[in-house]
Design an enzyme around this catalytic site. Structure first.
Site, PDB file in Angstrom:
ATOM      1  N   ARG A   1      -0.924 -10.443  -5.481  1.00 12.86           N
ATOM      2  CA  ARG A   1       0.170 -11.685  -5.826  1.00 12.86           C
ATOM      3  C   ARG A   1      -0.941 -12.604  -7.137  1.00 12.86           C
ATOM      4  NH1 ARG A   1      -0.354 -14.581  -0.407  1.00 12.86           N
ATOM      5  NH2 ARG A   1      -1.911 -12.336   0.093  1.00 12.86           N
TER       6      ARG A   1
ATOM      7  N   HIS B   1      -3.600 -11.619   7.791  1.00 13.33           N
ATOM      8  CA  HIS B   1      -3.142 -12.419   6.111  1.00 13.33           C
ATOM      9  C   HIS B   1      -1.770 -11.443   5.593  1.00 13.33           C
ATOM     10  CE1 HIS B   1      -3.385 -10.691   1.804  1.00 13.33           C
ATOM     11  NE2 HIS B   1      -4.801 -10.624   1.829  1.00 13.33           N
TER      12      HIS B   1
END
Length: 545
Positions: free
Chosen positions: A339, A319
């Site tokens: 994000r 990740h």
């Protein structure tokens, strides 16, 4: 714990560029550029970190050394000495694993009217499911469709996903959301009652359904409560240490170990479902991990010894945004939802270097490139490297209070260390997050071994070589339910012969014959953090201290 003085100049650079960056959009990479970055910087392309397996259905296939060590280890059970005729539990469907996949399988199997026994290594619910933050994907809006979801899924997976599995995932998705809501999951909604959805990396539509930033915990809470209400039998702190076959080669249950008394128990079952999760706690290539303590590849080891084939075990998901500072929470997940809400990734000079909504594999590779080849990472007082995730942009873009409403758990987590993510960026670096591959299944969750089924992260083929955000919570529920239904129906028709551990004996002989039998015992059960060899404070395989 406010940021130390050595990081202040970089923090000022982030603030200085923020007004300009709010008006800019980092362009996406071309397919050719993406492939070049992956091959140069993604950990999956480090040939020295893999080796071919010596025995078994995948003989000759390359897997990470950490997994190969377990697949070439001796069983905890001596097959010549263990008495498999003493049956301690007799059931129709045995489920190994008490996370979301296992519990969904238990609920669905019980609906078929069969006896169900769920055995789990730790407490019921201790799993990656309960740690999942961001959300669950489903194409249930007017501007979306399962076909569009399918295209995103296979594009993100490198176009190598098994089509039947990918199709099953996206077509079941809308019904999974309805099922969860009927059970009582409290999804985020707009004032008019419609589902609130956001983008994830690599997606073309806003189809991420969430429960703030504790989506997995909310889903696990509801599933576990429902299973308790239905009286499903559960054995906690009882990991499986070996599968049992019968004389005809069909799976016939498992041997469990009581972690408190260290006694072994024989469970005879007409159908067995592996839902034991992934291998994050193997710390492949020395990366920290987001995974829970039970993620030690146990199901992979047991199924492989019994003769099940594995797929895509040479690819691991890192990740992009694991915590790099403060070190007390090193490697913990910073959800992709951050994000998706608008936070940008920045180097030490406060400049963007990758579109934050590219796929996870590409963003991770770009961060590693920025910190290593370009030497534009931020260095912490202990020598850790990372890049900034500019979280204050969320409130600026979406209005004051958005971060606190959408990410309450993350706000609290950082406040413990004196960091206010609504006004200060956070430092991140890739962390081992997901096992892209696993045990090969078909769309009914069947393996090549009669009577053995797999669901969730222990299975492989759905996500190809890279999973998109929100598809893992969907995966565990789609294939958990399919496994439960298939296993229950099969159990009603199955007749078992005498139980045997002959497959373990044959596996030991094969390892010895090839000289590959090592001195380890597997499954690992729990990771060992006391050995000097287990140091994990590294960055992508680079020792730092």
């Amino acid at each position: 714990m406010p940021y130390p003085e050595c990081m202040h100049a970089s923090l000022l650079a982030v603030e200085a560029t923020r007004a300009r960056r709010l008006k800019e959009t980092m362009p996406r990479m071309s397919l050719a550029a993406k492939q070049q970055v992956l091959e140069s910087f993604h950990p999956d392309y480090r040939a020295e970190s893999f080796r071919p397996l010596a025995v078994g259905p995948n003989r000759g296939d390359r897997v990470p050394h950490e997994l190969a060590d377990l697949l070439e280890a001796r069983s905890r059970i001596d097959p010549a000495m263990f008495d498999v005729t003493r049956i301690d539990y007799d059931t129709d469907v045995l489920i190994l694993g008490g996370g979301g996949a296992g519990t969904a399988a238990a609920l669905t199997a019980a609906e078929q009217g069969v006896r169900v026994l769920l055995a789990t290594k730790l407490r019921w619910g201790d799993s990656n499911t309960i740690m999942a933050q961001g959300g669950i994907q489903a194409a249930d809006k007017e501007n979306d469709s399962p076909a569009q979801h399918y295209l995103d899924l296979v594009g993100g997976g490198g176009f190598v996903n098994i089509p039947e599995l990918a199709r099953a995932l996206v077509t079941d998705a809308p019904a999974i959301i309805r099922w969860l809501e009927e059970l009582g999951v409290m999804f985020d909604k707009e004032p008019d009652g419609t589902m609130r959805t956001v983008h994830g990396g690599g997606t073309s539509r806003r189809r991420m359904h969430s429960c703030r930033d504790y989506t997995g915990m909310e889903i696990m809470r509801v599933l576990r409560d429902e299973a308790r209400n239905r009286g499903i039998q559960v054995l906690e702190f009882s990991p499986a240490v070996e599968l049992l076959l019968d004389e005809s080669g069909q799976c016939a249950g498992a041997i469990l170990c009581d972690l408190e008394t260290e006694e072994f128990f024989v469970v005879r079952a007409r159908s067995t479902i592996i839902a034991t999760g992934g291998m994050g706690r193997l710390h492949v290539q020395g990366f920290p991990t987001t995974n829970h303590y039970g993620a030690t590849a146990d199901g992979i080891v047991l199924a492989y010894r019994a003769g099940a084939r594995l797929v895509f075990m040479d690819t691991v998901q890192y990740h992009p945004t694991g915590v790099a500072y403060p070190e007390q929470i090193l490697g913990q997940l910073v959800t992709e939802k951050v994000r998706g809400l608008g936070a940008q990734l920045l180097n030490v000079e406060g400049e963007q270097f990758v579109n934050e909504l590219e796929t996870r594999d590409l963003v991770s590779a770009a961060i590693i490139r920025e910190c290593t080849q370009r030497n534009r990472g931020v260095v912490t007082p202990t020598g850790m490297l990372g890049v900034w995730l500019d979280t204050p942009m969320i409130d600026i873009k979406r209005g004051p209070g958005t971060t606190a409403r959408a990410l309450p758990a993350m706000v609290r987590q950082y406040k413990r260390y004196g960091i206010d993510i609504t006004s200060e960026p956070i430092l991140v670096y890739p962390t081992q997050h997901y096992q892209n591959g696993g045990i090969l299944i078909n769309e009914r969750a069947e393996t090549s071994i009669p009577g053995l089924y797999v669901a969730g992260e222990a299975s492989g083929g759905v996500h190809g070589r890279n999973r998109l955000m929100g598809n893992s919570l969907l995966d565990i529920l789609v294939f958990g339910r399919r496994a439960g239904q298939t296993a229950a129906r099969a159990a009603l028709q199955t007749r078992l012969g005498a139980l045997t551990l002959r497959h373990v004996e044959q596996y030991h002989h094969a390892l010895a014959a090839t000289g590959s039998l090592n001195g380890l015992i597997a499954p690992m059960i729990l990771p060992d953090y006391t050995s000097p060899a287990s140091k994990i404070r590294r960055q992508g395989g680079i020792p730092i201290g």
